[in-house]
Design a protein around this motif. Sequence first.
Motif, PDB file in Angstrom:
ATOM      1  N   LYS A 282      -2.214   3.734 -11.699  1.00 23.63           N
ATOM      2  CA  LYS A 282      -1.683   3.987 -10.515  1.00 23.63           C
ATOM      3  C   LYS A 282      -1.299   2.797  -9.730  1.00 23.63           C
ATOM      4  O   LYS A 282      -0.442   2.763  -9.035  1.00 23.63           O
ATOM      5  CB  LYS A 282      -2.654   4.873  -9.711  1.00 23.63           C
ATOM      6  N   GLU A 283      -2.326   1.789  -9.788  1.00 24.85           N
ATOM      7  CA  GLU A 283      -2.098   0.647  -8.882  1.00 24.85           C
ATOM      8  C   GLU A 283      -0.821  -0.269  -9.470  1.00 24.85           C
ATOM      9  O   GLU A 283      -0.259  -0.808  -8.809  1.00 24.85           O
ATOM     10  CB  GLU A 283      -3.553  -0.013  -9.166  1.00 24.85           C
TER      11      GLU A 283
ATOM     12  N   LYS B 234       2.357   1.483  -8.757  1.00 25.20           N
ATOM     13  CA  LYS B 234       2.674   0.865  -7.034  1.00 25.20           C
ATOM     14  C   LYS B 234       3.166  -0.373  -7.006  1.00 25.20           C
ATOM     15  O   LYS B 234       4.345  -0.705  -6.275  1.00 25.20           O
ATOM     16  CB  LYS B 234       1.253   1.148  -6.278  1.00 25.20           C
TER      17      LYS B 234
ATOM     18  N   GLU C 242       6.784  -1.614  -5.774  1.00 24.71           N
ATOM     19  CA  GLU C 242       6.870  -2.527  -4.574  1.00 24.71           C
ATOM     20  C   GLU C 242       7.829  -3.733  -4.973  1.00 24.71           C
ATOM     21  O   GLU C 242       8.195  -4.735  -4.198  1.00 24.71           O
ATOM     22  CB  GLU C 242       5.605  -3.061  -3.987  1.00 24.71           C
TER      23      GLU C 242
END
Length: 351
Positions: free
Chosen positions: A257-258, A261, A265
């Motif tokens: 998930k990180e 993300k 970004e």
Amino acid sequence: METKVLKLESPTDQEVIEKGAMIIKNGGLVAFPTETVYGLGANGLDQEAVCKIYEAKGRPSDNPMILHISSREMLEKLVRDIPKAAEDCMDMFWPGPLTMIFFKKDIIPEKVCAGLDTVAIRMPSDSFARNLIERSGVPIAAPSANTSGRPSPTKASHVLEDMAGKIDLIVDGGPTEVGIESTVLDMTVNPPMLLRPGGVTLEDLKALLGEVDVDPALLGGKPKEVLHPKSPGQKYKHYAPKAECLLFAGNLKNVAKEVDKRIKENPNKKIAVLATEETLDLYREKPYLMINMGSREHLQEIAHNIFNALRECDEAEVDLIYVEGFSFQGMGQGIMNRLLKACGGKVVLGL
Ligand code: TXA
Ligand code: MG
């Protein structure tokens, strides 16, 4: 200098053994496969030849080398004292990916040991490597055959990338088996001390020897400074790919998930993700390069693949590498040691 590449037909390929041994005897440099990584070899009793290794690698001269031997008789000529624990380790792990530190005899040139009173010795299990040493008739000094600071070579093509034009010969024996370097164990202290985790695990050593200390500097190889997302990193690098590298540790779903993300970004960055068989499907975003390092059930497979994965990232000229972490158990300790160094200690923990 023209660097020749000879393909090995078999570990007993007489022509290649003979050519390699001639170069070693004449003070030249030969890169050759071992079961761990490719080594950059020279006559370990010839100071001038050993100096050429430091030059070709751009290696700091205060970093000592491993002498590779093919028999126990060779060992006795090189070291002053062989403690019982070392005998036990030899019986159990030699030939194989264990390097032991002993007090040295004067026959070994100073440059091999970078001025220390001790010497690192290993008997590789790779048959060609042992045949080459035996035919050369001398111990072969051999660090990993990479430019200093780059990921260690696990294929002849990796050696060629770093050493073309700088050494006499590269022996291409295909990909190396273990994939990370040997375990280094200091036998000059009691209990013996683990200086570098590698092919033989700390658990294996403890099972045989009982007590084994761990170099405090190694524990410093675990993340000293916990970097929360977006924090800048430390400077220290080794086994380093050209791109910035960041390690993610914790629950694997949260890691994915990180990473997702961060990919979102950074739409303008070429990002590589070093994932595993079990986690590939957890990622929703598609990075520029996705590499499967292997299955978490088989850490041997991960070890076998990590340096090649880091070099693939270099080849693809990515800007950022996000790599999944592992537990420090068994081979995991050696894997994490290399990955943390590749990341210069930059870790996102606690996911
Ligand atoms: O698997 C391996 O060990 C590979 C293959 C080619 O055998 N070789 C290798 O060599 O990894 P190198 O030079 O890249 O790493 C040798 C390590 C270094 O960390 C060095 O500091 C340590 O062994 N070392 C060598 N001699 C030492 C000594 N006398 N005392 C303490 N550490 C030593
Ligand atoms: Mg090295």
